[in-house]
Design a protein around this motif. Sequence first.
Motif, PDB file in Angstrom:
ATOM      1  N   ARG A 151      -6.386  -8.219  84.233  1.00  0.00           N
ATOM      2  CA  ARG A 151      -5.859  -9.015  85.041  1.00  0.00           C
ATOM      3  C   ARG A 151      -4.407  -8.737  85.670  1.00  0.00           C
ATOM      4  NH1 ARG A 151      -2.254 -12.466  82.216  1.00  0.00           N
ATOM      5  NH2 ARG A 151      -2.928 -11.466  80.672  1.00  0.00           N
ATOM      6  N   GLU A 152      -3.539  -8.043  84.999  1.00  0.00           N
ATOM      7  CA  GLU A 152      -2.349  -8.013  85.239  1.00  0.00           C
ATOM      8  C   GLU A 152      -2.438  -6.729  86.640  1.00  0.00           C
ATOM      9  OE1 GLU A 152      -3.473  -7.316  82.343  1.00  0.00           O
ATOM     10  OE2 GLU A 152      -2.070  -7.928  80.730  1.00  0.00           O
ATOM     11  N   TRP A 153      -3.401  -6.016  86.590  1.00  0.00           N
ATOM     12  CA  TRP A 153      -3.565  -5.206  87.769  1.00  0.00           C
ATOM     13  C   TRP A 153      -4.208  -5.781  89.197  1.00  0.00           C
ATOM     14  CZ3 TRP A 153      -4.745   0.664  87.551  1.00  0.00           C
ATOM     15  CH2 TRP A 153      -3.939   1.361  86.458  1.00  0.00           C
ATOM     16  N   THR A 198      -2.530  -5.638  92.597  1.00  0.00           N
ATOM     17  CA  THR A 198      -1.528  -4.606  92.714  1.00  0.00           C
ATOM     18  C   THR A 198      -1.950  -3.418  93.434  1.00  0.00           C
ATOM     19  OG1 THR A 198      -2.262  -3.526  90.697  1.00  0.00           O
ATOM     20  CG2 THR A 198      -0.524  -4.866  90.485  1.00  0.00           C
ATOM     21  N   TRP A 234       3.218  -5.520  90.383  1.00  0.00           N
ATOM     22  CA  TRP A 234       3.289  -6.298  89.169  1.00  0.00           C
ATOM     23  C   TRP A 234       4.031  -7.486  88.898  1.00  0.00           C
ATOM     24  CZ3 TRP A 234       0.912  -3.827  84.468  1.00  0.00           C
ATOM     25  CH2 TRP A 234       0.518  -2.724  84.610  1.00  0.00           C
ATOM     26  N   LYS A 235       3.571  -8.605  88.633  1.00  0.00           N
ATOM     27  CA  LYS A 235       4.428  -9.615  88.742  1.00  0.00           C
ATOM     28  C   LYS A 235       5.306  -9.939  87.616  1.00  0.00           C
ATOM     29  CE  LYS A 235       0.796 -12.724  90.648  1.00  0.00           C
ATOM     30  NZ  LYS A 235      -0.319 -11.721  90.681  1.00  0.00           N
ATOM     31  N   GLU A 236       5.071  -9.386  86.337  1.00  0.00           N
ATOM     32  CA  GLU A 236       5.920  -9.310  85.233  1.00  0.00           C
ATOM     33  C   GLU A 236       6.159  -8.009  84.605  1.00  0.00           C
ATOM     34  OE1 GLU A 236       7.847 -12.054  84.393  1.00  0.00           O
ATOM     35  OE2 GLU A 236       6.981 -13.477  85.706  1.00  0.00           O
ATOM     36  N   VAL A 293       5.221  -6.835  81.707  1.00  0.00           N
ATOM     37  CA  VAL A 293       4.653  -7.042  80.411  1.00  0.00           C
ATOM     38  C   VAL A 293       4.476  -5.987  79.623  1.00  0.00           C
ATOM     39  CG1 VAL A 293       3.303  -8.996  81.227  1.00  0.00           C
ATOM     40  CG2 VAL A 293       2.186  -6.994  81.623  1.00  0.00           C
ATOM     41  N   MET A 344       2.409  -3.052  81.183  1.00  0.00           N
ATOM     42  CA  MET A 344       3.145  -2.147  82.081  1.00  0.00           C
ATOM     43  C   MET A 344       3.862  -1.096  81.435  1.00  0.00           C
ATOM     44  SD  MET A 344       5.647  -3.335  85.009  1.00  0.00           S
ATOM     45  CE  MET A 344       6.240  -2.228  86.282  1.00  0.00           C
ATOM     46  N   CYS A 349       1.343   1.553  80.874  1.00  0.00           N
ATOM     47  CA  CYS A 349       0.679   2.072  82.153  1.00  0.00           C
ATOM     48  C   CYS A 349       1.531   3.113  82.760  1.00  0.00           C
ATOM     49  CB  CYS A 349       0.289   1.036  83.084  1.00  0.00           C
ATOM     50  SG  CYS A 349      -1.140  -0.065  82.507  1.00  0.00           S
TER      51      CYS A 349
END
Lengths: 148, 148
Positions: free
Chosen positions: A78-80, A83, A105-107, A109, A112, A115
């Motif tokens: 989801r976070e990727w 991006t 990236w939104k946040e 987290v 991150m 990564c």
Amino acid sequence: MVDILHKVGIKSSSPHDVYKALTAREGLSAWWTTNTQGESKADGVLLFRFGDRGGFDMKVLELQPDKRVLWQVVDGPREWIGTRISFDLRQEGDWTIVFFKHQGWKEPVEFMYHCSTKWGVFLLSLKSLLETGKGAPYPDDLKIDSWE
Amino acid sequence: MVDILHKVGIKSSSPHDVYKALTAREGLSAWWTTNTQGESKADGVLLFRFGDRGGFDMKVLELQPDKRVLWQVVDGPREWIGTRISFDLRQEGDWTIVFFKHQGWKEPVEFMYHCSTKWGVFLLSLKSLLETGKGAPYPDDLKIDSWE
């Protein structure tokens, strides 16, 4: 917005060689993950898989031979999703310098943080592939924390 | 504002052991640079030197035993001055997880790309020190680009 940034210099290599390792499937599978599928052409989609961990689908947004590669994540964690990942190449004498950016990236987290370190590890694998002929792609990558 | 983030997990180690490696001079000199001087106490200043490349002076802003270390750069490269570096530790079973942040960069200059990758390399040196007894501090650190 927060970005992951990295830089590695690859000795005795040309931007052309590095570009190949960032675009040809046999190149990508020799430093990032052995399970690399799909088509590395503009508007093509590349599929990178990491066993049980799943993986990433990247749409190829930009290819400037020997200069720049830009992907957008179209499926994966989801976070990727959404991006963008870019590799910009610059020749400096006998070296090729790779500027890497994973942006959007939104946040910041915890994932991150992971990564960021892991991209560094894989870029060192790219460096090793070009300098020595041998990278360390998944599943032979250096594991950096407890959930790998 | 852009930050450098990293995360490494250190196997079979306690937050106490990791905290020692982040605060005792003999710990710091075994994973970051062999030339570590100064005093690791609140309001003390630590001096990290890297041969001809100069180095960094860090004021110790915060020490929470086995949990958190926070430094502020008071001398060194222009881009580093005023930035803050933190290490937050968390125990997860047999592992200690290190969350690293280097924050307060004004601009994502090229030097920041280099420092991001290099912090990853040094955190892997910290991991190695605690897991195997042997880190790779400067001058035996992994060189990542042409100007090292």
